[in-house]
Write an enzyme that holds these catalytic residues in place. Structure first.
Site, mmCIF file in Angstrom:
data_model
loop_
_atom_site.group_PDB
_atom_site.id
_atom_site.type_symbol
_atom_site.label_atom_id
_atom_site.label_comp_id
_atom_site.label_asym_id
_atom_site.label_seq_id
_atom_site.Cartn_x
_atom_site.Cartn_y
_atom_site.Cartn_z
ATOM 1 C CE LYS A 241 -0.985 1.174 4.906
ATOM 2 N NZ LYS A 241 -0.334 0.174 5.740
ATOM 3 C CG HIS B 135 2.042 -1.587 11.813
ATOM 4 N ND1 HIS B 135 2.582 -0.378 12.220
ATOM 5 C CD2 HIS B 135 2.248 -1.653 10.481
ATOM 6 C CE1 HIS B 135 3.080 0.246 11.169
ATOM 7 N NE2 HIS B 135 2.891 -0.501 10.098
ATOM 8 C CD GLU C 34 2.690 -7.078 8.173
ATOM 9 O OE1 GLU C 34 2.088 -8.157 8.225
ATOM 10 O OE2 GLU C 34 2.251 -6.020 8.670
HETATM 11 C C1 LIG Z 1 0.672 0.177 6.512
HETATM 12 C C2 LIG Z 1 1.076 -1.133 7.063
HETATM 13 C C3 LIG Z 1 2.426 -1.512 7.039
HETATM 14 C C4 LIG Z 1 3.543 -0.606 6.574
HETATM 15 O O1 LIG Z 1 3.763 0.393 7.497
HETATM 16 P P1 LIG Z 1 5.023 1.395 7.404
HETATM 17 O O2 LIG Z 1 4.826 2.252 8.579
HETATM 18 O O3 LIG Z 1 4.938 2.115 6.115
HETATM 19 O O4 LIG Z 1 6.262 0.576 7.520
HETATM 20 C C5 LIG Z 1 2.730 -2.773 7.506
HETATM 21 N N1 LIG Z 1 1.780 -3.619 7.972
HETATM 22 C C6 LIG Z 1 0.472 -3.284 8.006
HETATM 23 C C7 LIG Z 1 -0.516 -4.270 8.508
HETATM 24 C C8 LIG Z 1 0.084 -2.027 7.569
HETATM 25 O O5 LIG Z 1 -1.213 -1.695 7.627
#
Ligand SMILES: *Cc1c(COP(=O)(O)O)cnc(C)c1O
Length: 397
Positions: free
Chosen positions: A65, A195, A268
Site C-alpha cells: 500500500k 504494527h 512488513e
Molecule cells: C501500513 C502497514 C504496514 C507498513 O507500514 P510502514 O509504517 O509504512 O512501515 C505494515 N503492515 C500493516 C498491517 C500495515 O497496515
C-alpha cells in the site's frame, strides 16, 4: 529474474547527477501540467543490503500500500522480498509479477468475503485476524488459511502515525479468541503480529510489543494449541540512523523473549523501501507576487501526491530548479505553493523560503516515495493516477 514491469530505459548516473537528469527529462519529454517521478533503482538495492545487514533473521514482506509502482515491486521481488497485501487487487498485482502465493501475507485483519475467497482460489494461505467474525468468515471461505493474531501495539504512542483503535485485540480478548479460533472453528493460528504505527520514534516500543507477543505464545501453550511458529513485527521503519538502533533493540528482544529455535520472524516494512528512492518533479504553472510574498501554482497537489493524512511533509526536501542553470535566481523569498485544483485547501507548502522561480521552472520534491502517488485521484479533472515514472540508477561512489 522476473520480467521488468515495463521496458523503460534506466538512466545510469552519478549520485550528484540527479539535477542534470531531471532538467534533461523536463526539457526533452515534458510539458508543464504533467508532473513526473524519477525512481532510483540502485538505492533500493542499497536499502535491501541495509535491511539484510541489520535484520539477518527477519524476512521483509514489503507493504504494497505504501507505493505499488510496478518498477519498485519488480525490483524488490528480484532482491528476494516477500509482500504484504491488504486487498484482492494488491494480491493480484503481486502475483502478476510472478511472485509465488506463499511469499504473500494477506495482512488485513478485516477482509471482505470476496477477497477471502480470492485468496483461497490463488493459494494465499497466511492472514491476520483480530475478531470472532473474521474467524467465522475464514472458517467458511478459506479454512486452510493459517492465521496470525493481531495484537495492539503498546499504547500505540511514540509513532507519528499511530494505528489507534482500529486494529488489534485487547489483552483480555486474547485467550477467548484463541480458544474460539483453534477449538471451536478448528483453524490454525500459527503466530502473532503487531504494527507499532508508521514512523516509530521510540525503539523500546518494539521491545514492549515483542514482550506482549511472547505472552500470547504463552497463552497458546497454556491452551494446548500446536506450537506457534511466526512472529510478525510489522512496519514503522524508516531509512535513518534510528533504523539500526531499532534493529538492535528488536534483535535483542527476540533473543530475550523467544528461545524457540524454530521461530520464523517476519516484518512488513512499507515506508522503509520507497520513501527515499522516489523524487517528484513538478512545474510552476502560475505565479502571483504580493509585496514580499510569492505564491506559486504547481501541477501536483493534495489530490495527487500530497494527501495530507498520508505523506509526511516534514521528511520532504523541496528544491527549486530553474530550467536553465544559468538563470538560477539568488533571491530568497517567502513562498507558498498551491496545487492545481480549485479547492482552496489544495496547498502543498505555506510560507517557506525559496529561491525565486519563473513560469515553467521546476520544483523538485525529494523523499516522496511513501504514501504519495498511490493516493492520487482524478479530482477536478487533474489525472494524478498516471503520473509517469522515469528510471535511474545512481552510482554511489
Ligand atoms: C501500513 C502497514 C504496514 C507498513 O507500514 P510502514 O509504517 O509504512 O512501515 C505494515 N503492515 C500493516 C498491517 C500495515 O497496515
Amino acid at each position: 529474474m522476473l520480467s521488468a514491469a515495463k521496458s523503460s530505459r534506466v538512466h545510469k548516473i552519478q549520485k550528484d547527477g540527479m539535477t542534470d537528469l531531471i532538467r534533461s527529462i523536463a526539457a526533452e519529454k515534458h510539458e508543464t501540467g504533467q508532473p513526473f517521478y524519477v525512481l532510483d533503482l540502485a538505492t533500493i538495492e542499497r536499502l535491501m543490503d541495509k535491511w539484510n545487514h541489520s535484520f539477518p533473521n527477519v524476512k521483509p514482506f514489503y507493504a504494497v500500500k505504501c507505493n505499488s509502482e510496478p518498477a519498485l515491486l519488480t525490483k524488490l521481488a528480484n532482491l528476494g522480498a516477500n509482500f504484504d497485501c491488504a486487498s484482492l487487487l494488491e494480491i493480484d498485482t503481486v502475483l502478476n509479477l510472478g511472485i509465488s502465493p506463499d511469499q504473500i501475507i494477506f495482512a488485513n485483519p478485516c477482509k471482505a468475503i470476496s477477497h477471502i475467497k480470492y485468496a483461497a482460489t490463488v493459494g494465499v494461505n497466511l492472514t491476520t485476524f483480530d475478531s470472532k467474525l473474521e474467524v467465522d468468515k475464514i472458517k467458511q471461505w478459506h479454512p486452510q488459511c493459517h492465521l496470525l493474531l493481531r495484537i495492539k501495539a503498546p499504547s500505540d504512542s511514540g509513532s507519528l502515525r499511530p494505528l489507534g483503535k482500529k486494529f488489534g485485540v485487547l489483552p483480555e480478548e486474547i485467550e477467548p479468541l484463541l480458544h474460539y479460533a483453534c477449538y471451536v472453528a478448528g483453524l490454525k493460528v500459527v503466530g502473532v503480529s503487531f504494527h507499532v504505527g508508521s514512523i516509530a520514534q521510540d525503539p523500546n516500543i518494539y521491545r514492549e510489543a515483542i514482550a506482549n507477543a511472547r505472552a500470547v505464545f504463552d497463552v497458546s501453550d497454556y491452551l494446548g494449541i500446536p506450537k506457534m511458529q511466526i512472529l510478525n513485527i510489522g512496519g514503522g521503519f524508516r531509512s535513518t540512523p534510528l533504523f539500526e538502533e531499532i534493529a538492535g533493540v528488536v534483535n535483542e528482544a527476540v533473543q530475550d523473549y523467544f528461545p524457540e529455535p524454530y521461530l520464523t520472524i517476519i516484518a512488513e516494512p512499507g515506508r522503509f523501501f520507497p520513501e527515499t528512492v522516489f523524487t517528484l518533479v513538478t512545474h510552476v504553472i502560475g505565479k502571483r507576487v504580493r509585496g514580499e510574498k510569492i505564491e506559486y501554482w504547481i501541477d501536483d497537489g493534495i489530490y495527487g501526491s500530497f494527501r495530507p493524512t498520508l505523506y509526511n511533509s516534514c521528511f520532504v526536501g523541496i528544491i527549486p530548479l530553474s530550467l536553465k542553470a544559468s538563470e538560477e535566481s539568488s533571491q530568497m523569498c517567502e513562498s507558498t505553493i498551491y496545487g492545481p485544483s480549485c479547492d482552496s485547501l489544495d496547498a502543498v507548502a505555506i510560507d517557506i523560503k525559496l529561491l525565486e522561480l519563473q513560469l515553467d521552472d521546476l520544483i523538485v520534491f525529494y523523499n516522496m516515495g511513501a504514501y504519495s502517488k498511490c493516493a492520487g485521484t482524478k479530482f477536478n479533472g487533474f489525472d494524478m493516477l498516471s503520473t509517469p515514472i522515469y528510471l535511474a540508477s545512481t552510482n554511489s561512489s
